[in-house]
Design a protein around this motif. Structure first.
Motif, PDB file in Angstrom:
ATOM      1  N   ALA A  48      -1.507  11.267 -11.296  1.00  0.00           N
ATOM      2  CA  ALA A  48      -0.290  12.028 -10.984  1.00  0.00           C
ATOM      3  C   ALA A  48      -0.092  12.105  -9.480  1.00  0.00           C
ATOM      4  CB  ALA A  48      -0.375  13.422 -11.589  1.00  0.00           C
ATOM      5  N   ASP A  49      -1.161  12.416  -8.750  1.00  0.00           N
ATOM      6  CA  ASP A  49      -1.071  12.503  -7.291  1.00  0.00           C
ATOM      7  C   ASP A  49      -0.743  11.150  -6.664  1.00  0.00           C
ATOM      8  OD1 ASP A  49      -1.594  15.236  -7.228  1.00  0.00           O
ATOM      9  OD2 ASP A  49      -3.749  14.962  -6.905  1.00  0.00           O
ATOM     10  N   ALA A  50      -1.409  10.093  -7.129  1.00  0.00           N
ATOM     11  CA  ALA A  50      -1.191   8.755  -6.552  1.00  0.00           C
ATOM     12  C   ALA A  50       0.240   8.280  -6.750  1.00  0.00           C
ATOM     13  CB  ALA A  50      -2.176   7.757  -7.163  1.00  0.00           C
ATOM     14  N   PHE A  51       0.809   8.560  -7.927  1.00  0.00           N
ATOM     15  CA  PHE A  51       2.139   8.042  -8.244  1.00  0.00           C
ATOM     16  C   PHE A  51       3.272   8.996  -7.881  1.00  0.00           C
ATOM     17  CE2 PHE A  51      -0.576   5.233 -10.562  1.00  0.00           C
ATOM     18  CZ  PHE A  51       0.101   4.020 -10.508  1.00  0.00           C
ATOM     19  N   ALA A  52       2.944  10.191  -7.388  1.00  0.00           N
ATOM     20  CA  ALA A  52       3.976  11.153  -6.996  1.00  0.00           C
ATOM     21  C   ALA A  52       4.562  10.823  -5.628  1.00  0.00           C
ATOM     22  CB  ALA A  52       3.404  12.562  -6.982  1.00  0.00           C
ATOM     23  N   HIS A  53       3.921   9.955  -4.880  1.00  0.00           N
ATOM     24  CA  HIS A  53       4.368   9.621  -3.523  1.00  0.00           C
ATOM     25  C   HIS A  53       4.743   8.149  -3.447  1.00  0.00           C
ATOM     26  CE1 HIS A  53       2.905  13.557  -2.448  1.00  0.00           C
ATOM     27  NE2 HIS A  53       1.761  13.260  -3.043  1.00  0.00           N
ATOM     28  N   ARG A  54       5.610   7.847  -2.526  1.00  0.00           N
ATOM     29  CA  ARG A  54       6.049   6.457  -2.343  1.00  0.00           C
ATOM     30  C   ARG A  54       5.027   5.721  -1.482  1.00  0.00           C
ATOM     31  NH1 ARG A  54      12.550   6.593  -2.145  1.00  0.00           N
ATOM     32  NH2 ARG A  54      12.753   8.158  -3.755  1.00  0.00           N
ATOM     33  N   ASP A  55       3.955   5.313  -2.136  1.00  0.00           N
ATOM     34  CA  ASP A  55       2.866   4.641  -1.450  1.00  0.00           C
ATOM     35  C   ASP A  55       2.624   3.307  -2.137  1.00  0.00           C
ATOM     36  OD1 ASP A  55       0.547   3.861  -0.183  1.00  0.00           O
ATOM     37  OD2 ASP A  55      -0.712   5.370  -1.148  1.00  0.00           O
ATOM     38  N   ALA A  56       2.646   2.249  -1.374  1.00  0.00           N
ATOM     39  CA  ALA A  56       2.470   0.916  -1.945  1.00  0.00           C
ATOM     40  C   ALA A  56       1.083   0.734  -2.557  1.00  0.00           C
ATOM     41  CB  ALA A  56       2.713  -0.143  -0.872  1.00  0.00           C
ATOM     42  N   GLY A  57       0.099   1.555  -2.163  1.00  0.00           N
ATOM     43  CA  GLY A  57      -1.256   1.394  -2.654  1.00  0.00           C
ATOM     44  C   GLY A  57      -1.591   2.214  -3.879  1.00  0.00           C
ATOM     45  N   ARG A  58      -0.592   2.737  -4.592  1.00  0.00           N
ATOM     46  CA  ARG A  58      -0.902   3.634  -5.713  1.00  0.00           C
ATOM     47  C   ARG A  58      -1.732   2.964  -6.809  1.00  0.00           C
ATOM     48  NH1 ARG A  58       5.511   3.799  -6.785  1.00  0.00           N
ATOM     49  NH2 ARG A  58       5.617   5.074  -4.967  1.00  0.00           N
ATOM     50  N   SER A  64      -4.024   0.790  -6.388  1.00  0.00           N
ATOM     51  CA  SER A  64      -5.418   0.643  -5.962  1.00  0.00           C
ATOM     52  C   SER A  64      -6.157   1.975  -6.050  1.00  0.00           C
ATOM     53  CB  SER A  64      -5.489   0.082  -4.534  1.00  0.00           C
ATOM     54  OG  SER A  64      -4.886   0.973  -3.627  1.00  0.00           O
ATOM     55  N   ALA A  65      -5.444   3.071  -6.247  1.00  0.00           N
ATOM     56  CA  ALA A  65      -6.057   4.401  -6.322  1.00  0.00           C
ATOM     57  C   ALA A  65      -6.546   4.758  -7.720  1.00  0.00           C
ATOM     58  CB  ALA A  65      -5.057   5.462  -5.842  1.00  0.00           C
ATOM     59  N   VAL A  66      -6.066   4.055  -8.742  1.00  0.00           N
ATOM     60  CA  VAL A  66      -6.454   4.362 -10.129  1.00  0.00           C
ATOM     61  C   VAL A  66      -6.733   3.068 -10.894  1.00  0.00           C
ATOM     62  CG1 VAL A  66      -5.127   6.511 -10.238  1.00  0.00           C
ATOM     63  CG2 VAL A  66      -4.074   4.402 -10.961  1.00  0.00           C
ATOM     64  N   GLY A 119       7.068  -9.271 -13.491  1.00  0.00           N
ATOM     65  CA  GLY A 119       7.007 -10.488 -14.291  1.00  0.00           C
ATOM     66  C   GLY A 119       6.013 -11.493 -13.748  1.00  0.00           C
ATOM     67  N   LEU A 120       5.548 -11.264 -12.515  1.00  0.00           N
ATOM     68  CA  LEU A 120       4.551 -12.142 -11.889  1.00  0.00           C
ATOM     69  C   LEU A 120       3.219 -11.425 -11.737  1.00  0.00           C
ATOM     70  CD1 LEU A 120       6.860 -13.640  -9.118  1.00  0.00           C
ATOM     71  CD2 LEU A 120       6.224 -14.686 -11.303  1.00  0.00           C
ATOM     72  N   GLY A 121       3.129 -10.206 -12.260  1.00  0.00           N
ATOM     73  CA  GLY A 121       1.881  -9.465 -12.225  1.00  0.00           C
ATOM     74  C   GLY A 121       1.792  -8.381 -11.177  1.00  0.00           C
ATOM     75  N   THR A 122       2.793  -8.224 -10.310  1.00  0.00           N
ATOM     76  CA  THR A 122       2.772  -7.144  -9.320  1.00  0.00           C
ATOM     77  C   THR A 122       3.252  -5.865  -9.992  1.00  0.00           C
ATOM     78  OG1 THR A 122       3.227  -8.699  -7.531  1.00  0.00           O
ATOM     79  CG2 THR A 122       3.590  -6.360  -7.067  1.00  0.00           C
ATOM     80  N   PRO A 123       2.384  -4.821 -10.042  1.00  0.00           N
ATOM     81  CA  PRO A 123       2.754  -3.588 -10.737  1.00  0.00           C
ATOM     82  C   PRO A 123       3.582  -2.638  -9.870  1.00  0.00           C
ATOM     83  CG  PRO A 123       0.513  -3.416  -9.947  1.00  0.00           C
ATOM     84  CD  PRO A 123       1.002  -4.791  -9.565  1.00  0.00           C
TER      85      PRO A 123
END
Length: 169
Positions: free
Chosen positions: A87-97, A99-101, A32-36
């Motif tokens: 798919a690869d970026a969002f398949a893992h619990r990574d806070a930077g996903r 920034s990868a796409v 709601g504040l823009g953090t995806p």
């Protein structure tokens, strides 16, 4: 005659689920504040035409579910064959996903959309949340769909522990 049976072990369950391919989606929301926030999934399907409902399944231990439940909105980005990086970026619990796409907020709802990796996105209002086992079934009412320039590409599939695309006729 019925005998008491125990549930299968996790490895047997994973082998069963991996044996049948499914379309790959990335479910997104924001705080709601823009953090995806978001996660990849193959556990999604249509539920109803009237009203237009779909469902996705989210892990109860992931970071996206509480944000999605609080916001009450989510998008389902259906990936095309060239969307494997998402798919690869969002398949893992990574806070930077994110920034990868490449992504952008929807002009209608502000939800994060993946226009370069998804052929279609459905923006949904949460209709119902049902905790089931270690996941929550999220039923969403579709309020808007968007088709992107990747609409002419075949969908990305995942099964038998690998990615594939639908054959082009």
């Amino acid at each position: 005659m019925t005998t008491a049976l125990s549930p299968v072990d996790p490895d047997s369950y994973r082998a069963l689920m991996a044996a049948h391919p499914g379309g790959v989606a990335v479910v997104t929301t924001d705080d709601g504040l823009g953090t995806p926030y978001g996660f990849a999934c193959t556990a999604w399907c249509g539920v109803s035409l009237d009203p237009p409902l779909l469902l996705v399944c989210a892990s109860t231990t992931g970071s996206t579910l509480p944000v999605l439940a609080g916001r009450g909105w989510f998008a389902v980005n259906l990936l095309h064959g060239a969307g494997r990086r998402a798919a690869d970026a969002f398949a893992h619990r990574d806070a930077g996903r994110f920034s990868a796409v490449p992504w952008r907020p929807s002009p209608a709802t502000g939800l994060p959309l993946l226009p370069e990796d998804a052929h279609t996105a459905a923006e949904c209002r949460v209709h119902r949340l049902d905790p089931v086992g270690d996941h929550t079934v999220i039923i969403g009412e579709i309020v808007r769909t968007t088709t992107t320039r990747g609409a002419d590409q075949p969908p990305l599939l995942y099964g038998m522990r690998r990615y594939a695309t639908w054959p082009v006729p």
